[in-house]
Design an enzyme around this catalytic site. Structure first.
Site, PDB file in Angstrom:
ATOM      1  N   SER A 137      -3.807  -6.480 -34.653  1.00  0.00           N
ATOM      2  CA  SER A 137      -3.611  -7.093 -35.970  1.00  0.00           C
ATOM      3  C   SER A 137      -4.465  -8.341 -36.169  1.00  0.00           C
ATOM      4  O   SER A 137      -4.315  -9.027 -37.172  1.00  0.00           O
ATOM      5  CB  SER A 137      -2.136  -7.458 -36.158  1.00  0.00           C
ATOM      6  OG  SER A 137      -1.704  -8.340 -35.145  1.00  0.00           O
ATOM      7  N   THR A 179      -6.116 -13.208 -38.964  1.00  0.00           N
ATOM      8  CA  THR A 179      -5.569 -11.854 -39.019  1.00  0.00           C
ATOM      9  C   THR A 179      -6.615 -10.849 -39.457  1.00  0.00           C
ATOM     10  O   THR A 179      -7.600 -11.202 -40.112  1.00  0.00           O
ATOM     11  CB  THR A 179      -4.380 -11.794 -40.002  1.00  0.00           C
ATOM     12  OG1 THR A 179      -3.755 -10.517 -39.937  1.00  0.00           O
ATOM     13  CG2 THR A 179      -4.846 -12.048 -41.433  1.00  0.00           C
ATOM     14  N   THR A 225       4.239 -14.882 -41.651  1.00  0.00           N
ATOM     15  CA  THR A 225       3.793 -13.603 -41.132  1.00  0.00           C
ATOM     16  C   THR A 225       4.539 -12.517 -41.894  1.00  0.00           C
ATOM     17  O   THR A 225       5.541 -12.784 -42.558  1.00  0.00           O
ATOM     18  CB  THR A 225       4.044 -13.497 -39.619  1.00  0.00           C
ATOM     19  OG1 THR A 225       3.434 -12.307 -39.108  1.00  0.00           O
ATOM     20  CG2 THR A 225       5.525 -13.478 -39.301  1.00  0.00           C
ATOM     21  N   GLY A 226       4.056 -11.293 -41.800  1.00  0.00           N
ATOM     22  CA  GLY A 226       4.708 -10.209 -42.512  1.00  0.00           C
ATOM     23  C   GLY A 226       3.896  -9.737 -43.701  1.00  0.00           C
ATOM     24  O   GLY A 226       2.668  -9.866 -43.724  1.00  0.00           O
ATOM     25  N   THR A 274       0.099 -11.277 -38.459  1.00  0.00           N
ATOM     26  CA  THR A 274      -0.762 -12.449 -38.348  1.00  0.00           C
ATOM     27  C   THR A 274      -0.385 -13.302 -37.144  1.00  0.00           C
ATOM     28  O   THR A 274       0.772 -13.377 -36.779  1.00  0.00           O
ATOM     29  CB  THR A 274      -0.554 -13.320 -39.608  1.00  0.00           C
ATOM     30  OG1 THR A 274      -0.740 -12.517 -40.752  1.00  0.00           O
ATOM     31  CG2 THR A 274      -1.484 -14.507 -39.628  1.00  0.00           C
ATOM     32  N   ARG A 313      -8.703  -5.741 -50.063  1.00  0.00           N
ATOM     33  CA  ARG A 313      -7.421  -6.429 -50.101  1.00  0.00           C
ATOM     34  C   ARG A 313      -7.458  -7.692 -49.260  1.00  0.00           C
ATOM     35  O   ARG A 313      -7.996  -7.727 -48.167  1.00  0.00           O
ATOM     36  CB  ARG A 313      -6.326  -5.505 -49.587  1.00  0.00           C
ATOM     37  CG  ARG A 313      -4.901  -6.116 -49.603  1.00  0.00           C
ATOM     38  CD  ARG A 313      -4.505  -6.693 -48.263  1.00  0.00           C
ATOM     39  NE  ARG A 313      -3.087  -7.069 -48.199  1.00  0.00           N
ATOM     40  CZ  ARG A 313      -2.507  -7.672 -47.175  1.00  0.00           C
ATOM     41  NH1 ARG A 313      -3.221  -7.995 -46.111  1.00  0.00           N
ATOM     42  NH2 ARG A 313      -1.224  -7.965 -47.202  1.00  0.00           N
ATOM     43  N   VAL A 314      -6.869  -8.765 -49.793  1.00  0.00           N
ATOM     44  CA  VAL A 314      -6.712 -10.029 -49.082  1.00  0.00           C
ATOM     45  C   VAL A 314      -5.231 -10.388 -49.079  1.00  0.00           C
ATOM     46  O   VAL A 314      -4.572 -10.303 -50.117  1.00  0.00           O
ATOM     47  CB  VAL A 314      -7.529 -11.153 -49.740  1.00  0.00           C
ATOM     48  CG1 VAL A 314      -7.235 -12.496 -49.082  1.00  0.00           C
ATOM     49  CG2 VAL A 314      -9.030 -10.839 -49.658  1.00  0.00           C
ATOM     50  N   GLY A 315      -4.712 -10.760 -47.943  1.00  0.00           N
ATOM     51  CA  GLY A 315      -3.306 -11.125 -47.840  1.00  0.00           C
ATOM     52  C   GLY A 315      -3.085 -12.611 -48.004  1.00  0.00           C
ATOM     53  O   GLY A 315      -3.917 -13.344 -48.540  1.00  0.00           O
ATOM     54  N   ASP A 316      -1.958 -13.073 -47.488  1.00  0.00           N
ATOM     55  CA  ASP A 316      -1.589 -14.479 -47.639  1.00  0.00           C
ATOM     56  C   ASP A 316      -2.262 -15.396 -46.627  1.00  0.00           C
ATOM     57  O   ASP A 316      -2.369 -16.602 -46.842  1.00  0.00           O
ATOM     58  CB  ASP A 316      -0.071 -14.638 -47.508  1.00  0.00           C
ATOM     59  CG  ASP A 316       0.419 -14.275 -46.099  1.00  0.00           C
ATOM     60  OD1 ASP A 316       0.174 -13.131 -45.679  1.00  0.00           O
ATOM     61  OD2 ASP A 316       1.024 -15.129 -45.436  1.00  0.00           O
ATOM     62  N   GLY A 365       2.033  -9.869 -46.758  1.00  0.00           N
ATOM     63  CA  GLY A 365       1.409 -10.994 -47.435  1.00  0.00           C
ATOM     64  C   GLY A 365       1.646 -11.059 -48.919  1.00  0.00           C
ATOM     65  O   GLY A 365       1.743 -12.150 -49.503  1.00  0.00           O
TER      66      GLY A 365
END
Length: 336
Positions: A90, A210, A243-244, A192, A220-223, A246
């Site tokens: 990850s 991450t 974490t988790g 993350t 795609r972009v997460g948090d 996003g």
């Protein structure tokens, strides 16, 4: 739940190379919402990071701090450990790709003066945390993304390389047989590594890195690279990281809200719990709810720390001079 006496008995006294895992029932009772790990005098240095891959990251960060490195340089060195580990699916090299088979990376870093740097949607670079630090130090910006981030990275002397390992490629091809996108709670497809540090001077820094959610849409972009979502700190108050999933953290500016609650006087545990429950309430009828997992870690200026998640299974690594480097299980709202 293990009490403090049990914790002390099982902890690694004064030795950062020794790790211990605490197993306990972590559903929170209202009477437990007093300051978590209450400390009369500030604890420093202190390192806290998410998941099992936080242990080797903490170890290296601690070593660098003790060798006189700044918190930012020490964190960078620590975060580079899981980034370079192909077994960590990850983060960085060996991370699971998106649905097109491309490994895209996000990272951010923030110091005690609120200087910060971030990269998102970066490809072909093993250590995005180092690039995020360069963005902070060498540009007037906070975030660079995509091709522009890569262009900057190469100008700073980094080298491109293939981050898709044979093992990750095999798993991707197996996923392609059905191509169903559904995150698995607490599995290494969206976990993350986030790290928070209090240095010897009592100053707070933080970072995230991450490869994001496995099999995500390309682009795609997460948090994790978003200051205020995946990471936030205020050196007068404390810091939080997520974490988790996003998307849920972005929708609620999760880490910034945890820090703001600590500013209002809540303990790290109380603050994390309130924001996780806010996320739960806002997502009760959302399409993501069946596989929604989010967790936060937080520290305050006194060195109190806590973790809290929506569902069970979230743990985090903590390192200090008193108890060593060890894993702790986060408290949670829903038992799985």
């Amino acid at each position: 739940m293990s009490n403090r006496r049990d914790f002390i008995k099982n902890a690694a006294l004064g030795t950062l190379g020794f790790s211990t895992i605490l197993s306990c029932e972590n559903l929170v009772k209202e009477e437990e919402l007093a300051p978590y790990h209450a400390i009369k005098t500030p604890k420093k240095p202190l390192i806290i990071s998410t998941w099992n891959h936080g242990l080797p990251a903490n170890e290296e960060t601690w070593k660098q701090l003790k060798n006189g490195k700044s918190a930012i340089d020490a964190m960078e060195a620590g975060m580079r450990i899981p980034e370079a580990d192909p077994k960590v699916r990850s983060v960085g090299y060996g991370g699971y790709p998106d649905r097109e088979g491309k490994v895209t990376l996000d990272a951010c870093i923030m110091d005690h003066n609120s200087n910060c740097g971030s990269v998102s949607y970066l490809q072909g670079i093993k250590h995005p945390i180092s690039v995020a630090k360069k963005v902070m130090q060498n540009t007037p910006h906070v975030m660079l993304s995509g091709q522009g981030a890569l262009q900057f990275t190469l100008s700073e002397g980094f080298k491109e390389e293939n981050l898709l390992t044979a093992e990750a490629e095999t798993d991707w091809k197996k996923w392609m047989e059905e191509s169903k996108y559904k995150p698995v709670i607490n599995m290494e497809n969206h976990d993350t590594i986030s790290m928070l540090v209090i240095d010897e001077n009592g100053n707070i820094s933080g970072s995230c890195t991450t490869s994001g959610a496995a099999w995500k849409m390309h682009g795609r972009v997460g948090d994790s690279p978003i200051i205020g979502a995946g990471l936030f700190l205020d050196n007068e108050v404390g810091a939080a990281a997520a974490t988790g999933l996003g998307e849920a953290v972005i929708r609620t500016a999760g880490s910034a809200m945890v820090v703001e609650l600590m500013r209002q006087g809540k303990s790290p545990l109380e603050a994390c719990k309130e924001i996780v429950e806010r996320i739960f309430t806002k997502h009760k009828n959302h399409k993501d709810m069946e596989y929604l997992q989010v967790g936060f870690i937080a520290i305050n200026k006194n060195g109190e720390h806590a973790g809290y998640s929506l569902r069970s299974g979230f743990n985090y690594a903590v390192a200090d001079a008193e108890y060593g480097n060890r894993m702790e299980d986060a408290k949670f709202k829903i038992a799985e």
